[in-house]
Write a protein that holds these residues in place. Structure first.
Motif, PDB file in Angstrom:
ATOM      1  N   SER A   1      37.087  34.976  31.076  1.00 39.21           N
ATOM      2  CA  SER A   1      36.105  34.385  30.167  1.00 39.21           C
ATOM      3  C   SER A   1      34.860  33.895  30.893  1.00 39.21           C
ATOM      4  CB  SER A   1      36.736  33.213  29.413  1.00 39.21           C
ATOM      5  OG  SER A   1      37.213  32.230  30.325  1.00 39.21           O
ATOM      6  N   VAL A   2      34.979  33.613  32.197  1.00 43.83           N
ATOM      7  CA  VAL A   2      33.824  33.155  32.966  1.00 43.83           C
ATOM      8  C   VAL A   2      32.855  34.319  33.126  1.00 43.83           C
ATOM      9  CG1 VAL A   2      33.028  32.145  35.126  1.00 43.83           C
ATOM     10  CG2 VAL A   2      35.238  31.480  34.172  1.00 43.83           C
ATOM     11  N   LEU A   3      31.618  34.140  32.716  1.00 47.39           N
ATOM     12  CA  LEU A   3      30.637  35.216  32.725  1.00 47.39           C
ATOM     13  C   LEU A   3      30.409  35.761  34.135  1.00 47.39           C
ATOM     14  CD1 LEU A   3      28.674  36.760  30.864  1.00 47.39           C
ATOM     15  CD2 LEU A   3      26.928  35.064  31.475  1.00 47.39           C
ATOM     16  N   ASN A   4      30.356  37.101  34.235  1.00 52.73           N
ATOM     17  CA  ASN A   4      30.036  37.802  35.483  1.00 52.73           C
ATOM     18  C   ASN A   4      31.090  37.632  36.572  1.00 52.73           C
ATOM     19  OD1 ASN A   4      27.615  38.774  34.440  1.00 52.73           O
ATOM     20  ND2 ASN A   4      26.500  36.934  35.075  1.00 52.73           N
ATOM     21  N   GLU A   5      32.272  37.158  36.235  1.00 53.75           N
ATOM     22  CA  GLU A   5      33.361  37.113  37.210  1.00 53.75           C
ATOM     23  C   GLU A   5      34.387  38.165  36.827  1.00 53.75           C
ATOM     24  OE1 GLU A   5      35.147  33.397  37.949  1.00 53.75           O
ATOM     25  OE2 GLU A   5      33.301  32.402  38.585  1.00 53.75           O
ATOM     26  N   MET A   6      34.698  39.031  37.784  1.00 53.83           N
ATOM     27  CA  MET A   6      35.684  40.078  37.550  1.00 53.83           C
ATOM     28  C   MET A   6      36.646  40.113  38.721  1.00 53.83           C
ATOM     29  SD  MET A   6      33.630  43.303  35.922  1.00 53.83           S
ATOM     30  CE  MET A   6      32.761  43.664  37.441  1.00 53.83           C
ATOM     31  N   ASP A   7      37.778  40.741  38.508  1.00 51.29           N
ATOM     32  CA  ASP A   7      38.747  40.910  39.579  1.00 51.29           C
ATOM     33  C   ASP A   7      39.487  42.218  39.362  1.00 51.29           C
ATOM     34  OD1 ASP A   7      40.116  40.435  41.870  1.00 51.29           O
ATOM     35  OD2 ASP A   7      40.959  38.517  41.244  1.00 51.29           O
ATOM     36  N   LEU A   8      40.221  42.645  40.378  1.00 45.86           N
ATOM     37  CA  LEU A   8      41.055  43.823  40.291  1.00 45.86           C
ATOM     38  C   LEU A   8      42.513  43.407  40.324  1.00 45.86           C
ATOM     39  CD1 LEU A   8      39.370  46.453  42.642  1.00 45.86           C
ATOM     40  CD2 LEU A   8      39.705  46.659  40.187  1.00 45.86           C
ATOM     41  N   LYS A   9      43.291  43.948  39.411  1.00 44.21           N
ATOM     42  CA  LYS A   9      44.721  43.649  39.360  1.00 44.21           C
ATOM     43  C   LYS A   9      45.495  44.946  39.529  1.00 44.21           C
ATOM     44  CE  LYS A   9      46.633  42.832  35.365  1.00 44.21           C
ATOM     45  NZ  LYS A   9      47.091  42.182  34.105  1.00 44.21           N
ATOM     46  N   THR A  10      46.460  44.961  40.447  1.00 41.80           N
ATOM     47  CA  THR A  10      47.329  46.123  40.621  1.00 41.80           C
ATOM     48  C   THR A  10      48.392  46.091  39.539  1.00 41.80           C
ATOM     49  OG1 THR A  10      46.975  46.198  43.014  1.00 41.80           O
ATOM     50  CG2 THR A  10      48.917  47.325  42.158  1.00 41.80           C
ATOM     51  N   ILE A  11      48.428  47.142  38.719  1.00 41.85           N
ATOM     52  CA  ILE A  11      49.364  47.176  37.608  1.00 41.85           C
ATOM     53  C   ILE A  11      50.474  48.207  37.810  1.00 41.85           C
ATOM     54  CG2 ILE A  11      47.629  46.354  35.976  1.00 41.85           C
ATOM     55  CD1 ILE A  11      47.333  49.243  34.999  1.00 41.85           C
ATOM     56  N   TYR A  12      50.374  49.019  38.877  1.00 36.13           N
ATOM     57  CA  TYR A  12      51.386  50.049  39.110  1.00 36.13           C
ATOM     58  C   TYR A  12      51.353  50.445  40.575  1.00 36.13           C
ATOM     59  CZ  TYR A  12      53.869  54.538  38.872  1.00 36.13           C
ATOM     60  OH  TYR A  12      54.741  55.569  39.084  1.00 36.13           O
ATOM     61  N   SER A  13      52.542  50.697  41.142  1.00 37.51           N
ATOM     62  CA  SER A  13      52.637  51.149  42.527  1.00 37.51           C
ATOM     63  C   SER A  13      53.850  52.059  42.678  1.00 37.51           C
ATOM     64  CB  SER A  13      52.758  49.954  43.483  1.00 37.51           C
ATOM     65  OG  SER A  13      52.830  50.392  44.834  1.00 37.51           O
ATOM     66  N   CYS A  14      53.703  53.121  43.476  1.00 35.22           N
ATOM     67  CA  CYS A  14      54.800  54.056  43.718  1.00 35.22           C
ATOM     68  C   CYS A  14      54.653  54.608  45.139  1.00 35.22           C
ATOM     69  CB  CYS A  14      54.773  55.187  42.697  1.00 35.22           C
ATOM     70  SG  CYS A  14      56.151  56.360  42.840  1.00 35.22           S
ATOM     71  N   LYS A  15      55.779  54.936  45.761  1.00 37.23           N
ATOM     72  CA  LYS A  15      55.758  55.355  47.163  1.00 37.23           C
ATOM     73  C   LYS A  15      56.202  56.807  47.310  1.00 37.23           C
ATOM     74  CE  LYS A  15      57.018  53.571  51.741  1.00 37.23           C
ATOM     75  NZ  LYS A  15      55.623  53.259  52.094  1.00 37.23           N
TER      76      LYS A  15
END
Length: 319
Positions: A265-279
């Motif tokens: 909700s904070v304007l102009n703040e973004m992040d990356l979230k890892t939602i899947y991983s495989c080896k």
């Protein structure tokens, strides 16, 4: 014989194009193969030598890309760029339309636009070539980099604009209609940019991967504003973005991951979230989203496996 699968891509019919290379005595060789996606079960090992539709090369194909549902562009470690058509009348199922050796080093990357006569090739010789496939020739050669080209990416829906990255640490935005076609932008990655991608859903989004596993997300309207996160432990080989702006990556740390841009909700703040991983069991070298299904993608690896992956989009959207 170990088969190191190096690239993978869907065409619009859902057929998979794979390139493979392997060491025979003291030289590398390899071949390409085409198979229907329906023939691939999850975590299945694909032996390209058993494929019905395949073509062997005396030099290793480093990368292969569809240009139409029936045509394929190949880059080889000899510096050759070849255009092939699928042909049932040919002994090995392929008709050679063009074969030109115009690079002085390994062809490290290609990009094509589906059903377009234009294509890009980059090489260890630090040059970028623009190809006219209808004329079977390169129409421009650009020498804006100092070391090996690591990736080339057309801007969606345009043939005059593209991105190039290199081991010289530079990332360039190109517009070949201009007198000075290349613009160098500071990516702020720790290592050199190893791969690139552009979103087809958000034409302002550029994503770069680095030799140290960092992922950088940029907005072309303000390149000084960027988001950089360490996603992998080693070099990122390829990035693919689907229509939902999910960012899938493959790496030499033997993993594939999917990252999602999170907008709080904070304007102009973004992040990356890892939602899947495989080896995988070795370097993961290629990746592509299914054009008909935003929740499914495939990866290939030097371990000889092709894997299919499913993302639960409802869970990611919070439903």
């Amino acid at each position: 014989m170990d088969e190191f699968i190096g690239s993978i891509q869907f065409n619009q019919n859902g057929d998979l194009l794979l390139s493979s290379s392997y060491l025979t005595f003291q030289s590398w060789t390899g071949f390409i193969g085409v198979l229907p996606k329906s023939d691939i079960s999850n975590n299945s090992k694909i032996l390209l030598s058993k494929l019905r539709i395949k073509k062997k090369f005396h030099s290793a194909p480093s990368v292969a890309r569809w240009t139409t549902n029936e045509s394929i562009l190949i880059g080889n470690d000899s510096g050759d760029v070849e255009l092939l058509n699928l042909s049932e009348s040919s002994e090995d199922n392929f008709e050679v339309v063009m074969s030109k050796c115009q690079h002085d080093g390994i062809v490290t990357c290609l990009d094509t636009k589906f059903d377009s006569n234009l294509a890009l090739s980059g090489s260890d010789d630090a040059t970028i070539k623009v190809w006219d496939l209808n004329e079977s020739m390169s129409k421009h050669t650009y020498r804006a980099h100092d070391f090996s080209i690591t990736s080339l990416t057309f801007k969606p829906n345009e043939t005059d604009c593209f991105i190039s990255t290199s081991q010289d640490y530079k990332s360039l935005l190109w517009d070949t209609r201009k007198d000075k076609p290349a613009l160098n932008f500071k990516h702020n990655l720790t290592g050199f940019p190893s791969c690139s991608a552009m979103s087809t859903n958000d034409l302002n989004m550029i994503v770069l991967g680095s030799e140290f596993g960092e992922l950088g997300v940029y907005d072309v309207r303000n390149l000084s504003q960027n988001m950089i996160r360490k996603v992998h432990d080693r070099l990122i080989r390829q990035i693919k973005i689907n229509q939902k702006n999910l960012i899938a990556t493959v790496s030499e740390d033997c993993t594939t991951k999917v990252s999602q841009v999170v907008k709080p909700s904070v304007l102009n703040e973004m992040d990356l979230k890892t939602i899947y991983s495989c080896k995988h069991g070795d370097y993961v070298t290629g990746i592509d989203w299914d054009l008909r299904n935003d929740s499914e993608f495939v990866t290939c690896s030097w371990d000889g496996f092709v894997k299919t992956h499913l993302i639960d989009l409802k869970m990611q959207n919070g439903h």
